[in-house]
Design an enzyme around this catalytic site. Structure first.
Site, mmCIF file in Angstrom:
data_model
loop_
_atom_site.group_PDB
_atom_site.id
_atom_site.type_symbol
_atom_site.label_atom_id
_atom_site.label_comp_id
_atom_site.label_asym_id
_atom_site.label_seq_id
_atom_site.Cartn_x
_atom_site.Cartn_y
_atom_site.Cartn_z
ATOM 1 C CE1 TYR A 90 -27.669 6.631 15.299
ATOM 2 C CE2 TYR A 90 -26.041 6.839 13.530
ATOM 3 C CZ TYR A 90 -26.965 7.111 14.469
ATOM 4 O OH TYR A 90 -27.107 8.703 14.203
ATOM 5 C CE1 TYR A 463 -29.783 10.865 12.469
ATOM 6 C CE2 TYR A 463 -30.637 10.224 10.596
ATOM 7 C CZ TYR A 463 -29.522 10.296 11.457
ATOM 8 O OH TYR A 463 -28.500 10.035 11.052
ATOM 9 N NE ARG A 464 -28.522 5.850 11.100
ATOM 10 C CZ ARG A 464 -27.712 5.824 10.385
ATOM 11 N NH1 ARG A 464 -27.493 6.939 9.894
ATOM 12 N NH2 ARG A 464 -26.931 5.042 9.665
#
Ligand code: ADP
Length: 521
Positions: A90, A463-464
């Site tokens: 991420y 969600y991310r």
């Protein structure tokens, strides 16, 4: 001189800020040499290049964090907080904006409290899951953690990103209670009952009095979390890690539909996870054992792999916790339920048996086993595409078809898993690519953007996401002309007028850096 200055920052204001930071936290804790900054990067970056940080600050305590933020605001220098910087897939330990100064909190690593009566811990940002686990083991406390895979990251870092674990306490933000936060202007607040000086219920009752604000400090750039309360699970009397192997691609719908009422009623108490064949295989073998060609693995090779490894096309994993007769009855009932799917095979393990790393995760034992799956392809790293869907068979199949067919078209294996939360599925597709192959990276970026857009068109949001795609994902949350992002940016400008804290995080840009929106992807 900094190798890369942040945008809209002059060398003289940057140097003035560095001098003030050196005075307030000590020169040795202000890093500017290229070799000291090399680690503040994204080892899994999908981008052709990114310049990274211009400096890093390592404060020792809350007062120093406050001073750091005040100086940043005074000189208009953007900062990017990290706890342990393990946010791989991420964005790792890299900032969104090149030239940002890292605010590295790893020196603040005290475990302030672990209470085995009321079952909670109060920790600082530098505390990793391994640290907390060791602390509990050394003292033989009857408490279990919920840990993400892998376990080297920070409890605070994972919780503020709304990461998940694999025990009944796996919704980490759901189990968080009370925060201490330094605001962008250097002010200090405590949330919930912590807002009352004399309260002894800071880590026990989340809501305090008035608006509940903890969520504002997750996936955001509104504050630096310097303490956090986390509820812990009492050690259960017994534990059973359960696996169910399903033979056919078409079984997915039925698996999810059988699971839904069992999850909602908490008969399955933890984050039940459905691993695709490739994900399961990657923890046991490497791709070259079955296929050495270009592009995605063809169906016949996949079939051979499944047979040879004796795994399922879908591999369901969950665990049961409690007194032995309870969990044995539960397991019998669950075998009956999933046994309705033709060809389902069952296996269960207890603590003391030889455990796979995913069994350990379900027992809250931090480990680094997940990294072995990276060996599936040589030089492979990944970024994760993580859309949410209803906990519903037809929805799961729709997402699976969408993602797996696009992945195949672009030459990537479907490396996917569906994790059941309270009433939804987190679908995690780890898009693996060779970190040294620029063509492959470019293909991965193209696929990732297509996936975001197609998922949004079908009503699915992530969600991310990776730093490079934060603006693109934020734009998909578009209800009423992007009312949510407009609200977030109003707040941002009010509490961070100098726009210094993590500009661009989650697509939230302060006025000062608004021209940077859009970004590299
Ligand atoms: P981990 O090492 O647990 O994966 P990181 O330290 O990499 O977590 O943090 C992940 C992201 O969460 C960071 O990029 C940052 O945006 C945010 N973050 C981490 N720690 C804090 C904190 N203490 N306060 C505010 N935001 C944080």
């Amino acid at each position: 001189m900094a190798s890369t200055l942040p945008p809209h920052v002059t060398q003289s204001s940057f140097d003035a800020a560095l001098s003030s930071w050196r005075r307030s936290i000590g020169s040795v804790h202000v890093l500017t040499a290229a070799e000291s900054l090399a680690g503040y990067s994204d080892a899994y970056s999908p981008l052709a290049e990114h310049a990274g940080a211009s400096a890093a600050l390592l404060p020792a305590n809350v007062e120093e964090v406050r001073a750091v933020l005040r100086i940043a605001s005074e000189h208009g220098i953007p900062l990017w907080p990290i706890s342990t910087g393990r946010n791989l897939a991420y964005g790792g330990a890299a900032p969104r904006l090149d030239g940002t100064v890292m605010l590295d909190l790893k020196r603040m690593n005290r475990i302030l409290e672990v209470d085995d009566k009321l079952c909670y811990a109060l920790v600082e940002p530098g505390v990793s899951y391994f640290d907390l686990y060791e602390y509990i083991q050394e003292r033989k406390l009857p408490l279990w953690l919920s840990v993400p895979a892998p376990g080297w990251g920070s409890v605070i870092g994972n919780t503020v990103e709304r990461g998940v674990g694999y025990t009944p306490y796996g919704d980490h933000f759901g189990m968080q209670c009370g925060m201490e936060v330094v605001l962008p202007d250097g002010d200090l607040l405590r949330t919930g009952m912590g807002a009352m000086s004399g309260s002894r219920a800071w880590s026990l009752f989340k809501y305090g009095f008035g608006p509940y604000v903890d969520g504002l400090f997750t996936q955001s750039n509104f504050g630096v979390v310097t303490k956090l309360g986390m509820w812990l699970m009492p050690a259960p009397a017994d534990f059973l890690s359960c696996s169910v192997y399903f033979a056919n691609e078409e079984d997915l719908q039925q698996i999810v539909d059988i699971m839904r009422p069992l999850k909602i009623a908490l008969v399955i108490p933890n984050a039940a996870t459905i691993y695709s064949a490739v994900v399961k295989a990657a923890s046991l073998a490497v791709r070259a054992d079955f296929y050495r060609g270009e592009g995605a693995m063809p169906p016949d090779a996949l079939k051979r792999m499944i047979k040879q490894l004796d795994i399922g096309f879908w591999n369901l994993s969950f665990a049961l916790y409690g007194p032995t007769p309870f969990i044995e009855n539960q397991w019998a009932l669950l075998q009956q339920a999933f046994g309705r799917i033709k060809g389902a095979r069952f296996a269960a393990k207890r603590l003391g048996d030889e455990l796979h790393y995913r069994d350990l995760l379900q027992a809250g034992i931090p480990n680094m086993g997940e990294f072995n799956t990276l060996n599936w392809l040589p030089q492979s790293v990944h970024m994760d595409f993580s859309p949410i869907s209803a906990l519903d068979g037809a929805e799961a199949v729709k997402q699976y078809r969408m993602i797996s067919s696009r992945a195949r078209e672009h030459g990537f294996d479907y490396f996917g898993a569906l994790i059941a939360g309270w009433r939804e599925l987190h679908h995690i597709f780890a898009l693996g690519f060779n970190r040294y192959d620029e063509n492959e990276k470019a293909r991965a970026r193209k696929l990732f953007a297509i996936l975001i857009d197609e998922a949004a068109a079908a009503g699915y949001g992530e969600y991310r996401t990776h730093l490079a795609y934060m603006d693109r994902v934020a734009a998909t949350y578009d209800y009423n002309n992007g009312a949510m992002l407009r609200f977030q940016e109003k707040l941002k400008n009010a509490i961070d007028p100098a726009g210094v804290l993590a500009p661009g995080k989650q697509g939230i840009w302060p006025e000062r850096f608004r021209d940077q929106r859009g970004g590299p992807a």
